[in-house]
Design a protein around this motif. Structure first.
Motif, PDB file in Angstrom:
ATOM      1  N   PRO A 176       0.818  -1.220   0.000  1.00 49.36           N
ATOM      2  CA  PRO A 176       0.000   0.000   0.000  1.00 49.36           C
ATOM      3  C   PRO A 176       0.848   1.266   0.000  1.00 49.36           C
ATOM      4  O   PRO A 176       1.965   1.279   0.539  1.00 49.36           O
ATOM      5  N   TYR A 206      -6.210   2.163  -2.085  1.00 50.18           N
ATOM      6  CA  TYR A 206      -4.829   2.582  -2.334  1.00 50.18           C
ATOM      7  C   TYR A 206      -4.795   3.976  -2.962  1.00 50.18           C
ATOM      8  O   TYR A 206      -3.895   4.771  -2.682  1.00 50.18           O
ATOM      9  N   GLU A 209      -5.387   6.389  -0.135  1.00 51.05           N
ATOM     10  CA  GLU A 209      -4.163   6.570   0.646  1.00 51.05           C
ATOM     11  C   GLU A 209      -3.202   7.527  -0.070  1.00 51.05           C
ATOM     12  O   GLU A 209      -2.567   8.385   0.558  1.00 51.05           O
TER      13      GLU A 209
END
Length: 345
Positions: A176, A206, A209
């Motif tokens: 990640p 992802y 993030e």
């Protein structure tokens, strides 16, 4: 207007997501292997092309990293960069932003100086010869440690004024973006623009993030964003560009065929999508082939294609003056095509 293919081929376009290591045409790879005494599994260009039958990202990366071994000297890096930029120029690319991942080379003892001098020298030559502008993006590998990524930042500092941005690629699943928060924070503090591969094989989480934790300027790929409507709204509001690579997505089986690619849905959702080549010899096409494949399979209009090309110019990591110049060039091309069509009626 001329016929759609001729019009699309002539558009002054960008390529913002392209890996130099993945731009080596089979003939050049065999030439470099012979030059440097590097054994390869393939004896002919046709045999090498036949190996471009990938079932996922990792199967591609295995061949990709093997191909990296033929790049050894400053001359090699110069030749590969020159070959790509000359080919991109023929494709109508007026500005390219290209990745290279030093870790594949420095781990074999190749001096970072050889890589940087070769790549940047070729970029300068291509601008003088072809008029194509280009910028270098340094990529780190997500399967390695963050400490190793931080070491790359230190290595490239002597060329700080020639490196426009820092990114991250490699095997996505299980790696990640959040693992590299400190690295991307350090890159931003040094003044680099930032981008990261996310949402290709990895989930929409992802991409989130990358946006919320890494605070990147661009998302490379980003297809999976469509699975999260709240994320899509956020990307639209922040106008974060996505550098989509359609032919790559088909070859790596991110989508089963071009007709199922989400590009048109991404456009309709208001996402700032661009179309790029990724690793053109491996995936069967440069930027124009990607645009033509989308135009044919997704029932795009010419206006859609022009919008995608405009998005690419707007998303580029260049000066405001440079961006305005390229947008003016695009507008002139479109207007000239309309004038030709009107005159022929």
């Amino acid at each position: 207007m001329t016929d759609p293919e001729t019009f699309i081929r002539g558009l002054p376009k960008t390529d913002l997501h392209m890996h130099l290591e993945g731009s080596i045409e089979p003939e050049l790879m065999l030439e470099l292997a012979e030059r440097n005494g590097i054994p390869l599994r393939w004896d002919t260009a046709d045999a090498l092309r036949a190996a471009y039958d990938f079932h996922d990202l990792q199967s591609f990366l295995d061949l990709y990293f093997e191909g990296c071994k033929v790049l050894v000297t400053e001359r090699d890096f110069r030749d590969v960069t020159s070959a790509y930029l000359a080919r991109a120029h023929l494709d109508g690319v007026v500005h390219a932003e290209v990745f290279i991942g030093p870790q594949s080379f420095t781990e074999r003892g190749i001096p970072i100086e050889a890589l940087m001098r070769g790549v940047l020298g070729a970029m300068d030559e291509a601008r003088a010869q072809h008029g194509i502008t280009s910028a270098l993006l340094i990529s780190v590998h997500r399967h390695r440690t963050e400490a190793e990524a931080m070491a790359v930042l230190d290595q490239i500092l002597p060329w700080r004024d020639r490196v426009v941005g820092v990114g991250m690629g490699g095997a996505e699943v299980g790696n990640p973006p959040s693992r590299f928060a400190r690295f991307f924070g350090a890159a931003r503090e040094l003044g680099f623009r930032t981008c990261v591969h996310a949402g290709e094989e990895g989930p929409a989480a992802y991409v989130r993030e990358a946006v919320e934790i890494l605070q990147v300027d661009r998302i490379d790929h980003g297809n999976a964003s469509m699975a999260d409507s709240a994320l899509v709204r956020d990307l639209v509001e922040r106008r974060i560009p996505l550098t989509v690579c359609p032919l790559s997505n088909v070859r790596l089986r991110v989508v089963s065929n071009m007709a199922e690619h989400p590009l048109k849905s991404m456009l309709e959702a208001g996402l700032h999508v661009t179309v790029n080549s990724d690793d053109p010899p491996y995936f069967g096409g440069y930027v124009t082939e990607n645009l033509l494949a989308c135009y044919d399979a997704l029932d795009l209009s010419i206006a859609d294609v022009v919008r995608i090309v405009r998005n690419g110019i707007e998303a580029s990591f260049i000066t405001t003056e440079g961006r305005d110049s390229l947008l003016y060039r695009l507008d002139r091309y479109v207007e000239a095509s309309r004038s030709i069509e009107a005159a022929s009626v």
